[in-house]
Design an enzyme around this catalytic site. Structure first.
Site, PDB file in Angstrom:
ATOM      1  N   GLU A   1       6.487  38.301 -17.771  1.00 24.10           N
ATOM      2  CA  GLU A   1       7.827  38.361 -17.186  1.00 24.10           C
ATOM      3  C   GLU A   1       8.899  37.982 -18.205  1.00 24.10           C
ATOM      4  OE1 GLU A   1       6.987  37.340 -12.504  1.00 24.10           O
ATOM      5  OE2 GLU A   1       7.087  35.669 -13.919  1.00 24.10           O
TER       6      GLU A   1
ATOM      7  N   HIS B   1       8.319  39.463  -7.007  1.00 25.28           N
ATOM      8  CA  HIS B   1       7.471  39.742  -8.182  1.00 25.28           C
ATOM      9  C   HIS B   1       7.837  41.070  -8.842  1.00 25.28           C
ATOM     10  CE1 HIS B   1       4.218  37.133  -6.055  1.00 25.28           C
ATOM     11  NE2 HIS B   1       4.889  36.386  -6.914  1.00 25.28           N
TER      12      HIS B   1
ATOM     13  N   ARG C   1       0.471  29.577   1.265  1.00 23.62           N
ATOM     14  CA  ARG C   1       1.287  30.281   2.263  1.00 23.62           C
ATOM     15  C   ARG C   1       0.413  31.066   3.232  1.00 23.62           C
ATOM     16  NH1 ARG C   1       5.230  33.059  -2.151  1.00 23.62           N
ATOM     17  NH2 ARG C   1       5.161  31.271  -3.562  1.00 23.62           N
TER      18      ARG C   1
ATOM     19  N   ASN D   1      12.301  30.933 -17.025  1.00 21.62           N
ATOM     20  CA  ASN D   1      11.674  31.477 -15.819  1.00 21.62           C
ATOM     21  C   ASN D   1      11.269  30.306 -14.931  1.00 21.62           C
ATOM     22  OD1 ASN D   1      10.025  32.668 -13.892  1.00 21.62           O
ATOM     23  ND2 ASN D   1       8.868  33.906 -15.341  1.00 21.62           N
TER      24      ASN D   1
ATOM     25  N   ARG E   1      15.355  34.276 -14.937  1.00 23.90           N
ATOM     26  CA  ARG E   1      14.755  34.932 -13.780  1.00 23.90           C
ATOM     27  C   ARG E   1      15.363  34.318 -12.528  1.00 23.90           C
ATOM     28  NH1 ARG E   1       9.889  32.994 -10.854  1.00 23.90           N
ATOM     29  NH2 ARG E   1       9.285  34.591  -9.360  1.00 23.90           N
TER      30      ARG E   1
END
Length: 376
Positions: A367, A176, A229, A7, A87
């Site tokens: 994940e 996500h 961000r 990932n 991923r």
């Protein structure tokens, strides 16, 4: 038979090894290419072992991880790894299911890098590095955008000329998705709003297992403010900055790396450091702006349920799972929620009271496990 999941983030590599869907080893290479680069592995006891390492690239990170698997006697030989799940952040409109990676598919994935320039190149580098060593294994790409492929047109279209969508694929994709899907499957609820709050932040409205709306868009820059961000802004601000002789590269750097928690606080992007300085004006700005923006998005998603309130609200990812003060400030705006502050401070599984109209959950995302299950 062992399954390895890789990932990759823009400057990190999480990994996990599974045997029959059971996690037997996992770790994290963080701050790749930076002086403070660390390798962390997590023991079955729950303890964490940290080590300072010098790893300059994602390719080096993959090589390091694969060597660790034999050094730590997780596998006797790398040939025992039969499946590798990767991923991949952006799959565009076409890659909405797990993809068995072959040469031609990889070429198609490379063309999507312009849609997620901070993440997809790292994902592809790790795929190539892993395939070079684990050439005998089957490699699969699992896409973060795939879960959001159920978005209706009214949720994914922008108010731009329609031909920009048809010819260039400019639309809301959402991110996500692996995390949102995983946590939403951990509870029994029909209408769910999932809040993934880490360095990147996104919200998803989910009904009967299908995503109906989400806050990240064409890129992972859209939505509420995040670690570094800007989140959603008036696009004309960019024109203003250009007119002030700012280069596009400089503006991109501002929006992606100098804004959000870091830019508003003047302290940094780490929410723990901001909480430690909760009396500062910068920290107060971040908590006030972020909680308000998150609450606005959550309440707006009632529309996705035809005006009905959700049955459940989920907080997940690093900040969502651990920052009780953030959850408290967000929930304070929502009249349908009655938060149990004692349970909230303990990061309990359910943090709402019995009289709350909406159940509020804290669910640890996984994940890597989600990817392993997807390709099993």
């Amino acid at each position: 038979m062992y399954t390895l999941v890789l990932n990759a983030g823009s400057s990190s590599l999480r990994f996990a090894v599974f045997e029959s869907a059971k996690t037997i080893y996992k770790g994290h290479v963080d701050a790749i290419g930076q002086f403070h680069c660390q390798f962390r592995k997590y023991l079955s006891s729950g303890a964490e072992v940290k080590k300072h390492v010098r790893i300059k690239s994602h390719e080096e990170a993959v090589d390091f991880v694969l060597k660790k698997l034999t050094e730590d006697c997780i596998v006797k030989k790398l040939s025992e790894i039969k499946k590798v799940g990767h991923r991949v952040v952006h799959g565009g409109e076409h890659f909405i299911k797990p993809l068995k990676i072959k040469f031609l598919n990889l070429k198609k994935l490379e063309k999507l890098s312009n849609l997620a320039p901070l993440h997809n190149p790292a994902n592809i580098t790790c795929i190539k590095a892993a395939k070079k060593v684990l050439w005998h294994a089957d490699h699969y790409a699992v896409f973060d955008t795939a879960f959001h492929s159920s978005l209706p047109q009214k949720a994914f279209l922008y108010g731009l000329p329609y031909k920009l969508y048809k010819k260039e694929g400019i639309r809301r994709y959402g991110f996500h998705g692996i995390s949102h899907k995983y946590v939403s499957e951990q509870i029994k609820a029909k209408k769910i709003i999932s809040c993934h709050i880490g360095n990147g932040v996104s919200v998803a409205a989910i009904k009967n297992g299908l995503c109906l709306d989400t806050s990240m868009g064409f890129t992972p820059l859209e939505g509420p403010i995040m670690g570094t961000r800007s989140g959603s802004i008036d696009p004309a601000i960019i024109f203003h900055l250009v007119n002030k002789n700012r280069s596009l590269e400089d503006i991109k750097n501002i929006l992606e790396k100098e804004s959000g928690f870091k830019g508003l606080s003047g302290i940094g992007s780490d929410i723990r450091k901001l909480w430690a300085k909760t009396g500062s004006e910068g920290s107060k700005r971040v908590f006030d702006v972020f909680s308000y923006q998150m609450a606005k998005i959550i309440l707006s998603y009632y529309a996705a349920f035809s005006g009905d309130q959700p049955d459940a609200l989920i907080f997940t990812a690093g900040i969502g799972e651990n920052a009780h003060y953030i959850r408290s400030k967000i929930c304070a705006y929502i009249n349908d929620i009655d938060l149990d502050e004692k349970e909230n401070k303990k990061n309990s599984h359910i943090i709402s009271t019995k009289k709350s109209q909406i159940k509020v959950y804290v669910i640890k995302t996984n994940e890597e496990l989600a990817i392993a299950r997807t390709i099993s």
